[in-house]
Design a protein around this motif. Structure first.
Motif, PDB file in Angstrom:
ATOM      1  N   THR A   1       2.934  -3.571  -8.414  1.00 24.15           N
ATOM      2  CA  THR A   1       3.845  -3.164  -7.344  1.00 24.15           C
ATOM      3  C   THR A   1       5.285  -3.106  -7.824  1.00 24.15           C
ATOM      4  OG1 THR A   1       2.350  -4.166  -5.739  1.00 24.15           O
ATOM      5  CG2 THR A   1       4.591  -3.673  -4.991  1.00 24.15           C
TER       6      THR A   1
ATOM      7  N   GLU B   1       0.014  -9.423  -5.302  1.00 24.81           N
ATOM      8  CA  GLU B   1       0.377  -8.286  -6.150  1.00 24.81           C
ATOM      9  C   GLU B   1      -0.466  -8.207  -7.410  1.00 24.81           C
ATOM     10  OE1 GLU B   1       2.609  -6.271  -9.395  1.00 24.81           O
ATOM     11  OE2 GLU B   1       2.091  -8.389  -9.233  1.00 24.81           O
TER      12      GLU B   1
ATOM     13  N   ASP C   1       0.833  -1.208   0.000  1.00 25.78           N
ATOM     14  CA  ASP C   1       0.000   0.000   0.000  1.00 25.78           C
ATOM     15  C   ASP C   1       0.866   1.257   0.000  1.00 25.78           C
ATOM     16  OD1 ASP C   1      -2.258  -1.563   0.058  1.00 25.78           O
ATOM     17  OD2 ASP C   1      -2.494  -1.466   2.228  1.00 25.78           O
TER      18      ASP C   1
ATOM     19  N   ALA D   1      -3.967   3.322  -7.928  1.00 28.54           N
ATOM     20  CA  ALA D   1      -4.192   3.705  -6.533  1.00 28.54           C
ATOM     21  C   ALA D   1      -5.138   4.899  -6.427  1.00 28.54           C
ATOM     22  CB  ALA D   1      -2.865   4.029  -5.852  1.00 28.54           C
TER      23      ALA D   1
ATOM     24  N   ARG E   1      -1.804  -4.954  -9.218  1.00 25.36           N
ATOM     25  CA  ARG E   1      -1.394  -3.740  -8.505  1.00 25.36           C
ATOM     26  C   ARG E   1      -0.135  -3.098  -9.100  1.00 25.36           C
ATOM     27  NH1 ARG E   1      -2.206  -4.848  -2.112  1.00 25.36           N
ATOM     28  NH2 ARG E   1      -1.463  -2.706  -2.107  1.00 25.36           N
TER      29      ARG E   1
ATOM     30  N   ARG F   1       0.867   2.169 -11.492  1.00 28.10           N
ATOM     31  CA  ARG F   1       0.587   1.896 -10.088  1.00 28.10           C
ATOM     32  C   ARG F   1      -0.109   3.084  -9.426  1.00 28.10           C
ATOM     33  NH1 ARG F   1       5.298   0.537  -8.970  1.00 28.10           N
ATOM     34  NH2 ARG F   1       6.148   2.426  -8.003  1.00 28.10           N
TER      35      ARG F   1
END
Length: 348
Positions: free
Chosen positions: A227, A222, A177, A238, A225, A234
């Motif tokens: 990551t 993951e 996160d 988010a 996402r 990314r």
């Protein structure tokens, strides 16, 4: 008939049946050497005999825990029938039981046994059961065992973390996160950071998984996402709103407005243009472009180029009026006339 665990005499030595797959049987002698051969060949070999029987096949304790009674009983019912199709005998058949001729692997093919079982179940259940259904069940049983006989909507599911300590998963999720607005890191970096973090936790010691297990866990958590992928993607993921986009039905123009929050990456340095002037012309720019990002980009870019070429180094209302936008936008949203009270000064 032989079953896994039986001891048989073959070729002058005693072997243990360690597995049966269709018409193929695997044997292990007293020295641990294994061999495989066709079941009919074994049973018709000179001197062949069953000298002892192993225990019946037992299901792992607690395998179906958590299922409703009806679902567990149904899975065990299929388990019994599929075992008979594959080996010729039910899993709880007493030692020395002879298979029914139609299910004897030594005299009937797997396809024939499936067809026989389909006909038998059709009578038992009172509705047709096809050979395809039995074959599909048999394949699932061979792949997953009795759990493959459970309705997939109710089958026990392993959590994404598997056997990994939940505290390791919590720390990894925290770092993921935090990575939304940070630099892109490798999986090895997260392995090291999580290892350090769990050592500082209160309570019982945390056992870190092996590097290979951690990498598999990381890949599961993951997914989607980015990551360790593109930082721009990314950050965009988010920043997106919660919930899935869906189709919306509207009845009249203006009932629904969508706002594009994508950053508008335009930076133009004009010597005589005051900073922050264009946002004050939002009403005029919207009227000219109809809210189209592509039209707005073209209008501002073309105006800036013209301002540089003519030496004015400033975007004015007159200059913006002189730049045509695409035909559909120009037709639907004509530029306000000089006489309109639109609250926009001529100079930006």
């Amino acid at each position: 008939m032989v079953r896994p665990g039986d001891r048989v005499r073959f070729d002058g030595a005693v072997h243990t049946v360690v597995g049966i797959s269709g018409m193929l049987v695997r044997l292990a002698d007293g020295l641990g050497q294994s061999s495989a051969m066709h079941l009919p060949t074994l049973m018709t070999a000179p001197g062949f005999e069953v000298v002892g029987s192993g225990p019946g096949r037992l299901l792992p304790s607690g395998l179906l825990d958590g299922l409703e009674a009806g679902l567990a009983e149904r899975a065990l019912w299929w388990h019994r029938h599929m075992t008979e199709v594959l080996t010729g005998l039910a899993p709880d058949a007493p030692a020395g039981t002879v298979p029914r001729p139609e299910y004897d692997p030594a005299s009937s093919s797997l396809a024939d046994r499936e067809a026989t079982k389909a006909a038998e179940l059709s009578v038992e259940l009172g509705h047709p059961v096809s050979r395809h259904t039995v074959r599909r069940r048999r394949q699932r049983y061979q792949k997953r065992g009795v759990l493959g006989m459970v309705d997939g909507r109710h089958a026990p599911r392993r959590p994404p973390r598997g056997q990994v300590d939940s505290r390791v998963v919590d720390e990894l999720r925290k770092l993921m996160d935090q990575a939304a607005d940070g630099s892109t890191r490798t999986v090895s970096y997260y392995f090291t950071r999580v290892g350090r973090a769990v050592k500082k936790l209160d309570g019982p010691p945390v056992t870190m998984p092996s590097r290979a297990t951690f990498y598999r866990l990381f890949n599961r958590l993951e997914a989607g996402r980015h990551t360790t992928g593109s930082a721009r993607t990314r950050r965009s993921l988010a920043s997106q709103p919660d919930g899935a986009f869906d189709q919306v039905t509207v009845c009249r123009p203006g009932e629904l407005m969508e706002i594009d929050s994508t950053p508008f990456d335009v930076l133009v340095r004009l010597h005589r243009h005051p900073s922050g002037a264009l946002p004050g012309q939002a009403k005029y720019l919207y009227q000219r472009t109809g809210g189209s990002i592509s039209s707005l980009s073209h209008l501002i870019r073309a105006s800036a180029i013209s301002a540089i070429i003519d030496g004015s180094e400033r975007i004015t209302r007159r200059l913006l009026d002189s730049v045509p936008v695409d035909h559909s936008t120009q037709s639907d949203n004509p530029a306000p006339s000089d006489g309109e009270d639109d609250g926009i000064e001529d100079a930006a």
